[in-house]
Each structure stands twice: as C-alpha cells, then as structure tokens.
Design a protein around this motif. Structure first.
Motif, PDB file in Angstrom:
ATOM      1  N   LYS A 142       0.831  -1.212   0.000  1.00 54.99           N
ATOM      2  CA  LYS A 142       0.000   0.000   0.000  1.00 54.99           C
ATOM      3  C   LYS A 142       0.864   1.260   0.000  1.00 54.99           C
ATOM      4  O   LYS A 142       0.564   2.226  -0.700  1.00 54.99           O
ATOM      5  CB  LYS A 142      -0.932  -0.002   1.212  1.00 54.99           C
ATOM      6  CG  LYS A 142      -2.114  -0.964   1.062  1.00 54.99           C
ATOM      7  CD  LYS A 142      -3.015  -0.924   2.281  1.00 54.99           C
ATOM      8  CE  LYS A 142      -4.240  -1.826   2.087  1.00 54.99           C
ATOM      9  NZ  LYS A 142      -5.112  -1.822   3.275  1.00 54.99           N
ATOM     10  N   ASP A 143       1.949   1.227   0.803  1.00 56.32           N
ATOM     11  CA  ASP A 143       2.879   2.369   0.833  1.00 56.32           C
ATOM     12  C   ASP A 143       3.528   2.582  -0.541  1.00 56.32           C
ATOM     13  O   ASP A 143       3.658   3.713  -1.018  1.00 56.32           O
ATOM     14  CB  ASP A 143       3.974   2.145   1.888  1.00 56.32           C
ATOM     15  CG  ASP A 143       3.445   2.252   3.308  1.00 56.32           C
ATOM     16  OD1 ASP A 143       2.336   2.823   3.477  1.00 56.32           O
ATOM     17  OD2 ASP A 143       4.108   1.766   4.246  1.00 56.32           O
ATOM     18  N   GLU A 144       3.940   1.461  -1.153  1.00 61.94           N
ATOM     19  CA  GLU A 144       4.558   1.542  -2.482  1.00 61.94           C
ATOM     20  C   GLU A 144       3.560   2.077  -3.508  1.00 61.94           C
ATOM     21  O   GLU A 144       3.929   2.852  -4.407  1.00 61.94           O
ATOM     22  CB  GLU A 144       5.064   0.159  -2.931  1.00 61.94           C
ATOM     23  CG  GLU A 144       6.278  -0.348  -2.179  1.00 61.94           C
ATOM     24  CD  GLU A 144       7.535   0.439  -2.491  1.00 61.94           C
ATOM     25  OE1 GLU A 144       7.552   1.156  -3.507  1.00 61.94           O
ATOM     26  OE2 GLU A 144       8.499   0.352  -1.713  1.00 61.94           O
ATOM     27  N   THR A 145       2.301   1.682  -3.368  1.00 59.15           N
ATOM     28  CA  THR A 145       1.256   2.143  -4.296  1.00 59.15           C
ATOM     29  C   THR A 145       1.073   3.654  -4.189  1.00 59.15           C
ATOM     30  O   THR A 145       0.943   4.352  -5.209  1.00 59.15           O
ATOM     31  CB  THR A 145      -0.079   1.438  -3.998  1.00 59.15           C
ATOM     32  OG1 THR A 145       0.104   0.028  -4.156  1.00 59.15           O
ATOM     33  CG2 THR A 145      -1.177   1.889  -4.964  1.00 59.15           C
ATOM     34  N   ILE A 146       1.091   4.154  -2.965  1.00 57.52           N
ATOM     35  CA  ILE A 146       0.960   5.609  -2.747  1.00 57.52           C
ATOM     36  C   ILE A 146       2.128   6.342  -3.410  1.00 57.52           C
ATOM     37  O   ILE A 146       1.939   7.342  -4.101  1.00 57.52           O
ATOM     38  CB  ILE A 146       0.903   5.931  -1.234  1.00 57.52           C
ATOM     39  CG1 ILE A 146      -0.418   5.410  -0.640  1.00 57.52           C
ATOM     40  CG2 ILE A 146       1.042   7.434  -0.999  1.00 57.52           C
ATOM     41  CD1 ILE A 146      -0.453   5.412   0.880  1.00 57.52           C
ATOM     42  N   GLN A 147       3.356   5.801  -3.214  1.00 57.50           N
ATOM     43  CA  GLN A 147       4.547   6.424  -3.798  1.00 57.50           C
ATOM     44  C   GLN A 147       4.501   6.382  -5.330  1.00 57.50           C
ATOM     45  O   GLN A 147       4.810   7.367  -6.005  1.00 57.50           O
ATOM     46  CB  GLN A 147       5.815   5.709  -3.300  1.00 57.50           C
ATOM     47  CG  GLN A 147       7.122   6.326  -3.788  1.00 57.50           C
ATOM     48  CD  GLN A 147       7.268   7.780  -3.395  1.00 57.50           C
ATOM     49  OE1 GLN A 147       7.199   8.114  -2.225  1.00 57.50           O
ATOM     50  NE2 GLN A 147       7.467   8.656  -4.378  1.00 57.50           N
ATOM     51  N   VAL A 148       4.081   5.232  -5.867  1.00 60.41           N
ATOM     52  CA  VAL A 148       3.984   5.084  -7.330  1.00 60.41           C
ATOM     53  C   VAL A 148       2.946   6.052  -7.900  1.00 60.41           C
ATOM     54  O   VAL A 148       3.158   6.659  -8.946  1.00 60.41           O
ATOM     55  CB  VAL A 148       3.644   3.620  -7.713  1.00 60.41           C
ATOM     56  CG1 VAL A 148       3.235   3.524  -9.179  1.00 60.41           C
ATOM     57  CG2 VAL A 148       4.837   2.721  -7.455  1.00 60.41           C
ATOM     58  N   ASP A 149       1.826   6.188  -7.198  1.00 61.76           N
ATOM     59  CA  ASP A 149       0.780   7.124  -7.653  1.00 61.76           C
ATOM     60  C   ASP A 149       1.319   8.557  -7.695  1.00 61.76           C
ATOM     61  O   ASP A 149       1.012   9.322  -8.626  1.00 61.76           O
ATOM     62  CB  ASP A 149      -0.438   7.053  -6.732  1.00 61.76           C
ATOM     63  CG  ASP A 149      -1.279   5.815  -7.001  1.00 61.76           C
ATOM     64  OD1 ASP A 149      -1.121   5.202  -8.071  1.00 61.76           O
ATOM     65  OD2 ASP A 149      -2.100   5.457  -6.132  1.00 61.76           O
ATOM     66  N   GLU A 150       2.111   8.911  -6.695  1.00 63.63           N
ATOM     67  CA  GLU A 150       2.717  10.252  -6.667  1.00 63.63           C
ATOM     68  C   GLU A 150       3.692  10.420  -7.829  1.00 63.63           C
ATOM     69  O   GLU A 150       3.735  11.473  -8.474  1.00 63.63           O
ATOM     70  CB  GLU A 150       3.439  10.473  -5.330  1.00 63.63           C
ATOM     71  CG  GLU A 150       2.490  10.645  -4.146  1.00 63.63           C
ATOM     72  CD  GLU A 150       3.217  10.744  -2.819  1.00 63.63           C
ATOM     73  OE1 GLU A 150       4.474  10.706  -2.822  1.00 63.63           O
ATOM     74  OE2 GLU A 150       2.546  10.865  -1.774  1.00 63.63           O
ATOM     75  N   ASP A 151       4.493   9.365  -8.091  1.00 67.63           N
ATOM     76  CA  ASP A 151       5.448   9.408  -9.202  1.00 67.63           C
ATOM     77  C   ASP A 151       4.723   9.540 -10.541  1.00 67.63           C
ATOM     78  O   ASP A 151       5.142  10.307 -11.418  1.00 67.63           O
ATOM     79  CB  ASP A 151       6.317   8.137  -9.217  1.00 67.63           C
ATOM     80  CG  ASP A 151       7.252   8.065  -8.023  1.00 67.63           C
ATOM     81  OD1 ASP A 151       7.468   9.107  -7.373  1.00 67.63           O
ATOM     82  OD2 ASP A 151       7.763   6.966  -7.736  1.00 67.63           O
ATOM     83  N   ILE A 152       3.647   8.782 -10.701  1.00 62.53           N
ATOM     84  CA  ILE A 152       2.857   8.817 -11.943  1.00 62.53           C
ATOM     85  C   ILE A 152       2.286  10.223 -12.159  1.00 62.53           C
ATOM     86  O   ILE A 152       2.328  10.762 -13.268  1.00 62.53           O
ATOM     87  CB  ILE A 152       1.731   7.764 -11.916  1.00 62.53           C
ATOM     88  CG1 ILE A 152       2.328   6.366 -12.085  1.00 62.53           C
ATOM     89  CG2 ILE A 152       0.693   8.032 -13.018  1.00 62.53           C
ATOM     90  CD1 ILE A 152       1.337   5.229 -11.892  1.00 62.53           C
ATOM     91  N   GLU A 153       1.785  10.823 -11.087  1.00 65.20           N
ATOM     92  CA  GLU A 153       1.212  12.165 -11.184  1.00 65.20           C
ATOM     93  C   GLU A 153       2.284  13.188 -11.567  1.00 65.20           C
ATOM     94  O   GLU A 153       2.047  14.077 -12.394  1.00 65.20           O
ATOM     95  CB  GLU A 153       0.567  12.553  -9.849  1.00 65.20           C
ATOM     96  CG  GLU A 153      -0.195  13.867  -9.878  1.00 65.20           C
ATOM     97  CD  GLU A 153      -1.343  13.901 -10.875  1.00 65.20           C
ATOM     98  OE1 GLU A 153      -1.662  14.998 -11.359  1.00 65.20           O
ATOM     99  OE2 GLU A 153      -1.909  12.831 -11.197  1.00 65.20           O
ATOM    100  N   ALA A 154       3.472  13.031 -10.976  1.00 64.57           N
ATOM    101  CA  ALA A 154       4.576  13.958 -11.275  1.00 64.57           C
ATOM    102  C   ALA A 154       4.993  13.841 -12.738  1.00 64.57           C
ATOM    103  O   ALA A 154       5.217  14.859 -13.418  1.00 64.57           O
ATOM    104  CB  ALA A 154       5.768  13.662 -10.367  1.00 64.57           C
ATOM    105  N   ILE A 155       5.082  12.604 -13.225  1.00 67.74           N
ATOM    106  CA  ILE A 155       5.461  12.394 -14.638  1.00 67.74           C
ATOM    107  C   ILE A 155       4.361  12.914 -15.552  1.00 67.74           C
ATOM    108  O   ILE A 155       4.630  13.545 -16.575  1.00 67.74           O
ATOM    109  CB  ILE A 155       5.736  10.893 -14.920  1.00 67.74           C
ATOM    110  CG1 ILE A 155       6.934  10.417 -14.105  1.00 67.74           C
ATOM    111  CG2 ILE A 155       5.989  10.662 -16.406  1.00 67.74           C
ATOM    112  CD1 ILE A 155       7.144   8.911 -14.129  1.00 67.74           C
ATOM    113  N   ARG A 156       3.111  12.648 -15.177  1.00 70.58           N
ATOM    114  CA  ARG A 156       1.972  13.090 -16.003  1.00 70.58           C
ATOM    115  C   ARG A 156       1.988  14.620 -16.162  1.00 70.58           C
ATOM    116  O   ARG A 156       1.697  15.147 -17.228  1.00 70.58           O
ATOM    117  CB  ARG A 156       0.661  12.619 -15.372  1.00 70.58           C
ATOM    118  CG  ARG A 156      -0.565  12.890 -16.250  1.00 70.58           C
ATOM    119  CD  ARG A 156      -1.831  12.322 -15.631  1.00 70.58           C
ATOM    120  NE  ARG A 156      -1.919  10.889 -15.818  1.00 70.58           N
ATOM    121  CZ  ARG A 156      -2.043   9.997 -14.849  1.00 70.58           C
ATOM    122  NH1 ARG A 156      -2.076  10.396 -13.583  1.00 70.58           N
ATOM    123  NH2 ARG A 156      -2.132   8.712 -15.107  1.00 70.58           N
TER     124      ARG A 156
END
Length: 203
Positions: free
Chosen positions: A34-48
C-alpha cells in the motif's frame, strides 16, 4: 482422555500460532504494498504533469524537419563553396593574364614588338572581367555566410529538439514502468487481502 485433550489443545494452539505468524507476514507485505502504491501514484502524477503537453509525434516530426533543412542547407553550402572556388580560379587567371601581358614586350608568335595601346586594351578587358568576378565573389560570400549562419542556428535547434525527444521518450518509458509497478502492487494487495480474509475465516 485428558492427554487427548491436551494434545488437541497443543495442536490447535500450534496451528493458531502459525496462522498468526502468517497473518502478521501478510499484513506486513500488505502495508508495504500500500505504501509503495501511494509512492507510485505520486510518481505517476509527477510524470503526467511533465508530459501533459508533450507529443512524441510532434517532437519526432520537428527533429526530422530540422534534419531535412540541415541537409538542404549543407547542399547549398557545398554548391556555393564550389562556385566560390570556380570564381576564385577565374580571378586568379585574370590576375595572371594581366601580369603576363604587362611583362610582354615581344609577341612570342609573330616576334613583333607589343604596343602599349594593345597591352592597355588587354589589361582593361581583364580588369573588366575582374570587376565582374569580384562582384560575383562578394555575392557568393554573402550567400555562403547567410547559409552557414542559418546552418549553425538549425544545428542548435536540432540538438535541442533531439535532446527534448530523448528526454521525453525516457519520461514515457518511465511512466509505463510506473504503471506496470502500480498494477503489480494492486495485484499483491488484492491477493494478500483475500488470503487475510481466508485466515480470519471470512473467505
């Protein structure tokens, strides 16, 4: 009878301990996922946010267009350099002819003395040619300067466009990797939640 009850109790207690250990392990993995998912979501948003206004097709077209124009200007530069070389040879030939006529006192064919008027006439013709050739030379030099100036500008623009294309491709690949990671963690979360429900007797 008491021994049987004790054996069963110990057996149940052992299974419960194993289940609890398994549950703790699953919960730990679940929390990490779940923690990794939150971090990945933040990374995806930053790249987007970085790629929102980027079109790889547009960048590829820009790089191709700049490359085509550079080839076109290179061809012009080669042509102008060739023409400049030719006109320089003609100027050198005129200067050589002037010098020879100036030094000529006796005609090598008829062995008669060469008059000053005749010499002046030939030199005048060569000087007229020189004036014309020099004018053409200046035109070629200016055109070549302009072409090389445009080439330098285009090369810088092409370098920037190519750099942007490479960086953008990396961003898009990074985005794909992050989305794949998101899918992996989502699967791990679902799998662990189902396993926890089963172990809790809810499955």
């Amino acid at each position: 009878r008491l021994e049987e009850d004790v054996r069963k109790y110990n057996e149940i207690n052992s299974k419960l301990s194993i289940t609890n250990v398994r549950l703790d392990g699953l919960k730990d993995v679940l929390e990490k996922a779940k923690d990794e998912t939150i971090q990945v979501d933040e990374d995806i948003e930053a790249i987007r946010n970085k790629i929102v206004n980027i079109s790889l097709v547009d960048l590829e077209n820009e790089v191709a267009e700049k490359s085509a124009r550079i080839n076109e200007y290179n061809a012009k530069a080669r042509e102008l350099s060739s023409r400049t070389g030719e006109i320089n040879s003609m100027i050198a030939s005129c200067n050589h002819n002037k010098a020879r006529i100036n030094e000529l006192d006796v005609c090598p064919v008829c062995m008669q003395k060469v008059g000053q008027d005749y010499k002046a006439g030939i030199i005048s013709q060569e000087e007229n040619k020189l004036a014309s050739y020099s004018s053409i030379q200046q035109t070629y030099s200016k055109e070549l300067y302009d072409v090389e100036s445009n080439l330098n500008t285009l090369r810088k623009q092409a370098e920037e466009a190519n750099k942007m294309l490479v960086e953008s491709r990396m961003l898009f690949r990074h985005m794909e990797e992050k989305i794949a990671s998101r899918e992996k963690y989502t699967f791990v979360i679902k799998q662990n939640e189902e396993e926890i429900r089963k172990l809790n007797g809810q499955g």
